[in-house]
Each structure stands twice: as structure tokens, then as C-alpha cells.
Scaffold this motif. Structure first.
Motif, PDB file in Angstrom:
ATOM      1  N   LEU A 203     -11.527  -4.966 -11.046  1.00 46.61           N
ATOM      2  CA  LEU A 203     -11.136  -5.478  -9.728  1.00 46.61           C
ATOM      3  C   LEU A 203      -9.862  -6.314  -9.841  1.00 46.61           C
ATOM      4  O   LEU A 203      -8.952  -6.185  -9.015  1.00 46.61           O
ATOM      5  CB  LEU A 203     -12.269  -6.314  -9.138  1.00 46.61           C
ATOM      6  N   VAL A 204      -9.772  -7.164 -10.860  1.00 47.38           N
ATOM      7  CA  VAL A 204      -8.554  -7.955 -11.068  1.00 47.38           C
ATOM      8  C   VAL A 204      -7.373  -7.039 -11.357  1.00 47.38           C
ATOM      9  O   VAL A 204      -6.252  -7.283 -10.902  1.00 47.38           O
ATOM     10  CB  VAL A 204      -8.758  -8.976 -12.213  1.00 47.38           C
ATOM     11  N   ASN A 209      -2.240  -4.967  -9.463  1.00 44.34           N
ATOM     12  CA  ASN A 209      -1.349  -3.879  -9.043  1.00 44.34           C
ATOM     13  C   ASN A 209      -0.844  -4.109  -7.628  1.00 44.34           C
ATOM     14  O   ASN A 209       0.336  -3.894  -7.329  1.00 44.34           O
ATOM     15  CB  ASN A 209      -2.083  -2.538  -9.118  1.00 44.34           C
ATOM     16  N   CYS A 210      -1.746  -4.545  -6.754  1.00 46.46           N
ATOM     17  CA  CYS A 210      -1.347  -4.812  -5.366  1.00 46.46           C
ATOM     18  C   CYS A 210      -0.353  -5.960  -5.300  1.00 46.46           C
ATOM     19  O   CYS A 210       0.693  -5.860  -4.622  1.00 46.46           O
ATOM     20  CB  CYS A 210      -2.586  -5.136  -4.526  1.00 46.46           C
ATOM     21  N   HIS A 211      -0.647  -7.060  -6.007  1.00 46.42           N
ATOM     22  CA  HIS A 211       0.238  -8.227  -5.982  1.00 46.42           C
ATOM     23  C   HIS A 211       1.641  -7.859  -6.461  1.00 46.42           C
ATOM     24  O   HIS A 211       2.649  -8.245  -5.852  1.00 46.42           O
ATOM     25  CB  HIS A 211      -0.351  -9.335  -6.853  1.00 46.42           C
ATOM     26  N   ASP A 212       1.713  -7.091  -7.537  1.00 47.35           N
ATOM     27  CA  ASP A 212       3.007  -6.800  -8.150  1.00 47.35           C
ATOM     28  C   ASP A 212       3.884  -5.884  -7.302  1.00 47.35           C
ATOM     29  O   ASP A 212       5.104  -5.846  -7.506  1.00 47.35           O
ATOM     30  CB  ASP A 212       2.795  -6.166  -9.524  1.00 47.35           C
ATOM     31  N   HIS A 213       3.281  -5.156  -6.356  1.00 46.25           N
ATOM     32  CA  HIS A 213       4.066  -4.208  -5.560  1.00 46.25           C
ATOM     33  C   HIS A 213       4.292  -4.671  -4.122  1.00 46.25           C
ATOM     34  O   HIS A 213       4.864  -3.924  -3.325  1.00 46.25           O
ATOM     35  CB  HIS A 213       3.398  -2.830  -5.594  1.00 46.25           C
ATOM     36  N   LEU A 214       3.877  -5.882  -3.812  1.00 46.81           N
ATOM     37  CA  LEU A 214       4.167  -6.477  -2.510  1.00 46.81           C
ATOM     38  C   LEU A 214       5.491  -7.221  -2.548  1.00 46.81           C
ATOM     39  O   LEU A 214       5.872  -7.797  -3.573  1.00 46.81           O
ATOM     40  CB  LEU A 214       3.061  -7.454  -2.106  1.00 46.81           C
ATOM     41  N   LEU A 255      -8.806 -12.819  -6.748  1.00 51.06           N
ATOM     42  CA  LEU A 255      -7.477 -12.690  -6.137  1.00 51.06           C
ATOM     43  C   LEU A 255      -6.520 -13.740  -6.686  1.00 51.06           C
ATOM     44  O   LEU A 255      -5.348 -13.451  -6.956  1.00 51.06           O
ATOM     45  CB  LEU A 255      -7.591 -12.801  -4.618  1.00 51.06           C
ATOM     46  N   HIS A 256      -7.015 -14.959  -6.868  1.00 48.97           N
ATOM     47  CA  HIS A 256      -6.188 -15.998  -7.492  1.00 48.97           C
ATOM     48  C   HIS A 256      -5.811 -15.587  -8.915  1.00 48.97           C
ATOM     49  O   HIS A 256      -4.673 -15.788  -9.353  1.00 48.97           O
ATOM     50  CB  HIS A 256      -6.934 -17.330  -7.512  1.00 48.97           C
ATOM     51  N   ALA A 257      -6.770 -15.017  -9.657  1.00 52.23           N
ATOM     52  CA  ALA A 257      -6.499 -14.579 -11.021  1.00 52.23           C
ATOM     53  C   ALA A 257      -5.419 -13.501 -11.058  1.00 52.23           C
ATOM     54  O   ALA A 257      -4.681 -13.385 -12.041  1.00 52.23           O
ATOM     55  CB  ALA A 257      -7.782 -14.065 -11.674  1.00 52.23           C
TER      56      ALA A 257
END
Length: 292
Positions: A203-204, A209-214, A255-257
Motif C-alpha cells: 500500500l505504501v 507512486n502516486c505522490h511521486d507523479h503528482l 500516506l504520511h509514510a
């Protein structure tokens, strides 16, 4: 897919759960239940719930389907469907508002659904954006990524039917756990339904992956389920559908992680779905981000 038994009835007999055999037989008359049993849920299972149109074999199957669609679990899944649409449109509205007084007037709007399944929420949100913000829609691209080519084909057909054209949509085969499958510089990423089948480590990885592509200031729209006793029992026994249930504070922790600083969570009106919005920290803004 989480199903492991070649035959559910034989497993029930082997485990001495003979009382579930007639339940299994009747449930298969419902299109929703049969899809869940045969394919451990699947994109058709989710889309059936989102469409909320009962169907089945014979009158009994259709009636049963209607009952299942009114159960708490199904109503809660529809809440996450509406949640993703609201947040996509809200992000478009915010960008359109900024464009009135800034260079954002020429900024593209890029949205990804991963895994997209049958991307009904993406198509409906796009139609609303086209209606309310035509100038922004002209600069918009809606991406869908999924491992299975069939829902991608169905998504293209749906987008064409809902918006009248599919030139603003890009559907590609890819793995949500593979960072190279993601387009870059996204304003919104929608990811629901997959996290419930991932352990915490994976999950992390998905969230990272989501964080890095926003883009900076971009938004991840996701959700998590709580267990409904009846639905969970039926899914585990009749469909071998095994899921991970997480509270809002657990989701916020992961999500913080993954790098998100601003995380908001709330329960839906059914009480089973945690609706989540996580924002990538915009370094241009002064002050420290808040987490909730």
C-alpha cells in the motif's frame, strides 16, 4: 483475484458447511453475486454497484440483485464512486478559479485513475467539467491505467458514449505498483478498490507512486473499507474474497509514510467507507502543512 478453490461447492462440502450450498446456488442467480463469486469481485462487480441497476437470472435473481445493491456494503462502495467524482471536479474548479488571475489560465489539467477498471467516475467527472468549465476541459487529459485490457476497451467505449468523443482520454495497460506506468505532472490521481487487497508494504508503494507523479499541490483521492459483518462473511465463504480493512488513522499513517503531508479523512454516511483526500505539499506556500 483472491480465489484459490477450483470449486466453491466442493470446498464447502469439504469444510462441512453444507448449509451454505443452497445459499451459494441462489446467490448465483444475481448478476452481482455471480460476478463476485466467479471473479473475486472484479471491475464488472464494482461497475454493477456503481450503476445501481439490478439484473439477474429469472425474476428471483433480479429481486435478489436489488436487495444486494441496497446492502450497506454496496451503498458504501457507491459513496466512494461519488467521492472520486466530487474531488476531480473540485480540483478542476480550483484550477479554473486560479486561472482568472494567474498564469494558470493556460495550465493543463491532468487526471489519472489507477487501476481504472471501467472508468465510469472518470467519464462522468469529465462530462461535468466539459459542461461547467469548457475552456479547462479543452486543456484536460484523463488517463486510465489497468492491468486488464478488457476494462480499458470498455472505458474507451464508455468515454465516447458519455462525452461524445474520447480524444481527451488515454487508456493504457499498466501495473499500479510499477512507477513507470504512471504519467507525470498529474493534478489528481484516483485510486480506489486496490488498497483493500494490498498489505501495508505494498500500500505504501502504491501511495509513493502516486505522490511521486503528482504536481506540487496535486491531490490523491482514495478510500478504505470497514467490515460489514454479513457482506464480509458472504464474500469470504462464497467468493473467497479476502480484503484488508483499515481505519482512517491507519490510512493517514501510510500516506504520511509515502510523503503526503496534508491528509484529510472522513466516514461516509453508511459508516463503512473512509473517504480520503491527500495533498502533495506545495513548496511555494509559506508555513507548515497540516495533517488531520
Amino acid at each position: 483475484r483472491t480465489r484459490t478453490s477450483e470449486s466453491i461447492p466442493r470446498r464447502l462440502l469439504r469444510e462441512g458447511k453444507v448449509h451454505l450450498l443452497p445459499v451459494y446456488a441462489v446467490m448465483r442467480l444475481s448478476d452481482l453475486a455471480r460476478e463476485g463469486i466467479e471473479n473475486s469481485g472484479s471491475y464488472r462487480f464494482a461497475d454493477h454497484i456503481y450503476r445501481n441497476e439490478p439484473s439477474g437470472r429469472l425474476g428471483v435473481g433480479r429481486a435478489l440483485d436489488a436487495v444486494l445493491l441496497r446492502m450497506r456494503g454496496a451503498r458504501s462502495m457507491r459513496n466512494r464512486f461519488h467521492h472520486t467524482q466530487r474531488e476531480i471536479v473540485a480540483a478542476a474548479r480550483a484550477l479554473a478559479a486560479r486561472g482568472v488571475t494567474s498564469t494558470a489560465a493556460d495550465a493543463p489539467f491532468r487526471v489519472l485513475s489507477v487501476p481504472c477498471g471501467i472508468a465510469r467516475d472518470l467519464a462522468l467527472a469529465a462530462r461535468q467539467i466539459e459542461r461547467e468549465f469548457p475552456d479547462l476541459y479543452a486543456r484536460s487529459t484523463f488517463f486510465g491505467v489497468d492491468l486488464d485490457p478488457t476494462p480499458l476497451r470498455l472505458s474507451r467505449e464508455l468515454a465516447r458514449g458519455v462525452t461524445g468523443a474520447d480524444d481527451h482520454f488515454v487508456f493504457t495497460t499498466g501495473d499500479a505498483l510499477d512507477a513507470t506506468a504512471f504519467p507525470s505532472d498529474l493534478d489528481v490521481i484516483v485510486s480506489t478498490g486496490l488498497g483493500e487487497f494490498l498489505d501495508d508494504k505494498l500500500l505504501v508503494r502504491l501511495y509513493t507512486n502516486c505522490h511521486d507523479h503528482l504536481r506540487a499541490g496535486g491531490t490523491l483521492v482514495t478510500s478504505g473499507m470497514q467490515a460489514d459483518r454479513v457482506a464480509d462473511y458472504l464474500m469470504r465463504q462464497l467468493a473467497e474474497l479476502h480484503t484488508h480493512y483499515r481505519r482512517g488513522d491507519e490510512m493517514a499513517r501510510w500516506l504520511h509514510a509515502a510523503g503526503f503531508h496534508e491528509v484529510s479523512t472522513r466516514q461516509d454516511d453508511v459508516g463503512l467507507q473512509t473517504l480520503v483526500v491527500a495533498r502533495k505539499f506545495d513548496r511555494r506556500r509559506p508555513g507548515k502543512p497540516n495533517a488531520s
